[in-house]
Scaffold this active site. Sequence first.
Site, PDB file in Angstrom:
ATOM      1  N   CYS A 323      38.104 -16.725  -5.377  1.00 25.28           N
ATOM      2  CA  CYS A 323      38.760 -18.081  -4.964  1.00 25.28           C
ATOM      3  C   CYS A 323      40.151 -17.454  -5.700  1.00 25.28           C
ATOM      4  O   CYS A 323      41.294 -18.204  -5.458  1.00 25.28           O
ATOM      5  CB  CYS A 323      38.449 -18.710  -6.082  1.00 25.28           C
ATOM      6  SG  CYS A 323      38.328 -18.713  -8.028  1.00 25.28           S
ATOM      7  N   HIS A 753      37.184 -21.923 -11.235  1.00 29.40           N
ATOM      8  CA  HIS A 753      37.180 -21.669  -9.795  1.00 29.40           C
ATOM      9  C   HIS A 753      38.462 -22.290  -9.523  1.00 29.40           C
ATOM     10  O   HIS A 753      39.276 -23.571 -10.078  1.00 29.40           O
ATOM     11  CB  HIS A 753      35.670 -22.407  -9.834  1.00 29.40           C
ATOM     12  CG  HIS A 753      35.635 -22.335  -7.916  1.00 29.40           C
ATOM     13  ND1 HIS A 753      36.254 -21.068  -6.981  1.00 29.40           N
ATOM     14  CD2 HIS A 753      36.412 -23.489  -7.307  1.00 29.40           C
ATOM     15  CE1 HIS A 753      35.658 -21.230  -5.877  1.00 29.40           C
ATOM     16  NE2 HIS A 753      36.277 -23.166  -5.875  1.00 29.40           N
TER      17      HIS A 753
END
Length: 795
Positions: A323, A753
């Site tokens: 990510c 994330h």
Amino acid sequence: MSSCSHLDQLSRLQLPRLSQSVHREECTQCFDSQDDSQGIEVCLTCFNGGCLDPERRHALLHVSKHGHPFTLNVKRKLKPSAKRNEDEEPPAKMTKLSISEEREEDKYDYQTVVKCWQCDSSNGAELREATKNPQVQALVQGVMQSMSSARQSEVKAWEEEILPCEHTLTLEQFANGPIPASGLAHCSSCDLKENLWLCLTCGSLGCGRQQIGGASGNGHGLAHYEATQHPASVKLGTITPEGGADVYCYRCNDSKLDPELASHLATFGINIQTQTKTEKSMTELQIEHNLKYDFSLTGDDGKALEPVCGPGLTGLSNLGNSCYMASVLQTIFSLPAFQQRYDTFAQHHAAVCTEPLPAECIECQMHKVADGLLSGRYSRPAHYVSSPEADTTTPVFQAGIKPTGFKALIGKGHEEFSTMRQQDSEEFFTHLITALRRDGHKHKDRTEPDATSVFAYGMEQRLQCNDCKKVRYRVDNMDVVSVSVPAVEKGKDADGKTLYEEVQLWQCLESLLGVDALEYACPSCQKSVHALRQSKFASFPDVLVVHAKKFQLVNWVPAKLDIPVLLPVGDELQFTDNQLGHGSQADEVALPENEAASATLPQFNEAAMAQLEAMGFPVVRCQKALLATGNSDPEAAMEWLFGHMEDPDIDDPIQPTSSSAAAFEPSPDQVSMLSDMGFTPAQARKALRETAGNAERAVEWLFNHPDDSGEDSSAPAAAQPSEPVIGGSKTVPAIYKLKAFISHKGPSVHSGHYVAHIKVGDQWVLFNDEKVVKADDESVKDLKKLAYLYIFEKV
């Protein structure tokens, strides 16, 4: 077409070697794949993958360019019975942190056909009878059974092997006798009855720290370690009759294995044969956390955010902790400079590419990603969900394109970015910009503009001795403005999480441009004095990237702090003449540049220094750590610091040494590496001498001194050395508007994330890996405060 007259050539082709990449999953120049109706053409000579799209015809381009006449068309379809059971519980006992891979043969049906492009130069003639030839059959099997290029560059599982350490292997215990059941009921320092950790040295019971799974904790187990230095503890509730349990070593600051756990527990009267697992292990909590970790995809009204598709709205499928890369790619390809450079200008590059295969060419892979994100061809919902209230179907999130080839190439040879571990998005941005510039310098014949120049600017540093008042100026090339964000606690929320006071972004920028005092060996005064140092912009970039440093060391682990940062009204930044440096003034006297002046500290890697200082280390320790580890890698420097915390001279001032470049002689391998990038051996040797052999800094030096030939650098120069080329503009006022921001959610720099919010027209769009949705205005307002990277465009 068994009448093909070229079968003898086909039967002589070699099977793919074990180390050879076989690009059978998708085209190496676009994201057309084996799942499409036309499939992928795999070259049976070099195993490149090409598409049959009537406009791009990458398979035909490869055949005509390289003269490789045979391909294998590969198509696959998902078996109707292949369904994933998403409700499946993790196994009761786990020794590895892993997510296992499903076998492809269990999920897909494959169809293959050999083609000859000499018989049909447009689409390839199908040779359906060719596989009756044993050699051809073996070749086809070799292609299909080899590890594909995607699998070679991916890790099949996220895995963290838990091993013993010296502290669990040499554990010393104090025999205090059996612990009564009441002594194991709750923490010895509070009333918590879960998340309890038993010290394996003395039997003290303390609660753990608050955990990712939500288990409460006050950290009394850690407090016991800090008071006693007893290294290892076991988590009650995770002990199994087989000898499994969560064991944590505070000295190693990691989960470890205790091979003698049964006998160590027996010291305190605990029989593991009678134990029952009642709590989730740290591994199970981490797996659960990884699978569920997500940014909210619902608005404040509880409704799901609307998925969007189209050109510039294509998702990037997560390859496993990728990510950080996806957020950076989405952001840079939202900028006109990158859209034009790698989509418009690069579309004809493949025909003249000099690399052996497109998969090995940064230009080809950048164009592939640009085309994939911007064309809109791959921006389509992965599936539809029928709505019982209506006759229509509701589109669900895209499958996203998989930038596997790009990741493998851009991370090749890099200690961190070649792995599947979570990385820092700002570090990846810097790495990507450097890689693109190296590639551009390697291919000087290219006439396309340098897209990375939009980030370039100069930072001027002014140093003035407080005694003699003489000054020195230095200008550094920069791409990112890194600002420290002050952490001022204002209390805790209901869950015990620390809350911080809001900070104005402009306040952080003003601190960066402020004046600070430091000790300085003045070459004019010939003594140690106090000096004043101030930084100002030497120029302003077209695109301003602001890195908000919100990290500090907590128990010697870098922890991310959720400090709210407030942007100015309208998300605009305006810089005036007050923030612009103008160099040496007529009434100023410059500090001398003599041998005494050269006996100063080296130029430290600013990005590494900023990262170490953000973790809370003193400046002198950061400098010593970088000097000891090559002056480039903050991770290596941090490890050095942990190993030298007790050195008696750790805080002593660094003794300056002469900076004579001739004292260092680079190795032939170092010179060869830089020469491969397009620099002359003389330039490479001089750059390495100037940077004491640090290859990363040598490349930066070369980019900053493009007119320096490097010839006879030890002889007296006939002319003044060339000034570094500084990017950006001095025009003021310089006004910037927020274009995008990258947010990080998670407790650490090594986990969590990343997502990107990008302004598309008048609408904020959330790019969360393959999920692309219209962002909720209120959530944007909140997440903007907690962003990690801000990207401003000059208006």
